[in-house]
Design an enzyme around this catalytic site. Sequence first.
Site, PDB file in Angstrom:
ATOM      1  N   HIS A  12       3.404   3.255  -9.001  1.00 42.22           N
ATOM      2  CA  HIS A  12       3.247   1.828  -9.287  1.00 42.22           C
ATOM      3  C   HIS A  12       4.518   1.251  -9.913  1.00 42.22           C
ATOM      4  CE1 HIS A  12      -0.853   2.098  -8.095  1.00 42.22           C
ATOM      5  NE2 HIS A  12      -1.252   2.816  -9.127  1.00 42.22           N
TER       6      HIS A  12
ATOM      7  N   ASP B 195       0.830  -1.200   0.000  1.00 45.62           N
ATOM      8  CA  ASP B 195       0.000   0.000   0.000  1.00 45.62           C
ATOM      9  C   ASP B 195       0.868   1.254   0.000  1.00 45.62           C
ATOM     10  OD1 ASP B 195      -2.303   1.485   0.026  1.00 45.62           O
ATOM     11  OD2 ASP B 195      -2.694   1.236   2.167  1.00 45.62           O
ATOM     12  N   GLY B 196       0.392   2.304  -0.679  1.00 45.69           N
ATOM     13  CA  GLY B 196       1.067   3.595  -0.623  1.00 45.69           C
ATOM     14  C   GLY B 196       1.718   4.056  -1.910  1.00 45.69           C
TER      15      GLY B 196
ATOM     16  N   ARG C 105     -11.409   1.625  -9.671  1.00 44.44           N
ATOM     17  CA  ARG C 105     -10.554   2.805  -9.845  1.00 44.44           C
ATOM     18  C   ARG C 105     -10.781   3.424 -11.230  1.00 44.44           C
ATOM     19  NH1 ARG C 105      -4.633   1.821  -6.996  1.00 44.44           N
ATOM     20  NH2 ARG C 105      -5.448   1.430  -4.891  1.00 44.44           N
TER      21      ARG C 105
ATOM     22  N   LEU D 257      11.650 -20.424  -3.546  1.00 48.66           N
ATOM     23  CA  LEU D 257      10.513 -19.626  -3.112  1.00 48.66           C
ATOM     24  C   LEU D 257       9.346 -19.750  -4.084  1.00 48.66           C
ATOM     25  CD1 LEU D 257       9.296 -17.211  -1.344  1.00 48.66           C
ATOM     26  CD2 LEU D 257      10.315 -15.711  -3.079  1.00 48.66           C
TER      27      LEU D 257
ATOM     28  N   SER E  38      -8.334  -5.444   4.545  1.00 50.86           N
ATOM     29  CA  SER E  38      -8.833  -5.109   3.210  1.00 50.86           C
ATOM     30  C   SER E  38      -9.210  -6.322   2.359  1.00 50.86           C
ATOM     31  CB  SER E  38      -7.803  -4.251   2.461  1.00 50.86           C
ATOM     32  OG  SER E  38      -7.620  -3.015   3.123  1.00 50.86           O
TER      33      SER E  38
END
Length: 244
Positions: A34, A17-18, A68, A128, A193
């Site tokens: 982004h 976020d942010g 959005r 991973l 969220s």
Amino acid sequence: MAIEDNKLPQHVAIIMDGNGRWAKMRGKDRSEGHSEGVVSVRKVVEAAVAAKIKYLTIYTFSSENWNRPQSEIDALMRLMVAAIGRETPDLLKNNVRLQAIGDLKRLPEDVRKALMVCISETSVSTGLTLILALSYSSRWEITEAAKRIAEDMKSGKIEAESIDEQMVSSYLTTKGLPDPDLLIRTGGEKRISNFLLWQLSYAELYFTDIYWPDFREREFNDALEAYQNRERRFGMTSEQITKS
């Protein structure tokens, strides 16, 4: 404090976020936030690989994000296609396997194609596992699971008495993945969220005011260190944990 290998979370989930606020503070377009956020994804993936984390799930695009402005959605989708193609060689180099969860049918065809190519090419990796939550909503996921359970009951595949937590988990998009041990949320907000509501039941929550584009290896390791200072009791007492 050094990170202790024997106290690492197996699965880390991140709400990134942010990006927009980071860009606004610098007088830049939200799209630049982004773009810089993609760099943070790369750096955090590398940090997770170095720390030998087994699973990393990042909230890339929520179902709510479809609301959005269309111009921002279009920019995000173009960025996603470019980023997936650009990052695939690094994922392979770092032995990272890509997976995705969410309502992927809603994604534009070019995004879906780039995603499927990357998932296929990295399927040979054994390190991973990086899971992208795309067009994802936990309520959507649980609703879809309930529908499939109802269909299987109607067809006689399962009976009501056989439904337990393990069975419900097997109908979720995260089937086969361990639940997250640690949730990280950047950007100063302190909420989940609509993200992995079922799976985060016993996760440790770590919130930071740092905007996602500024969240890199050091900040990720700080979150791991904070996790290692937590006592995870799962409903038991501290004394029971000590004895076990």
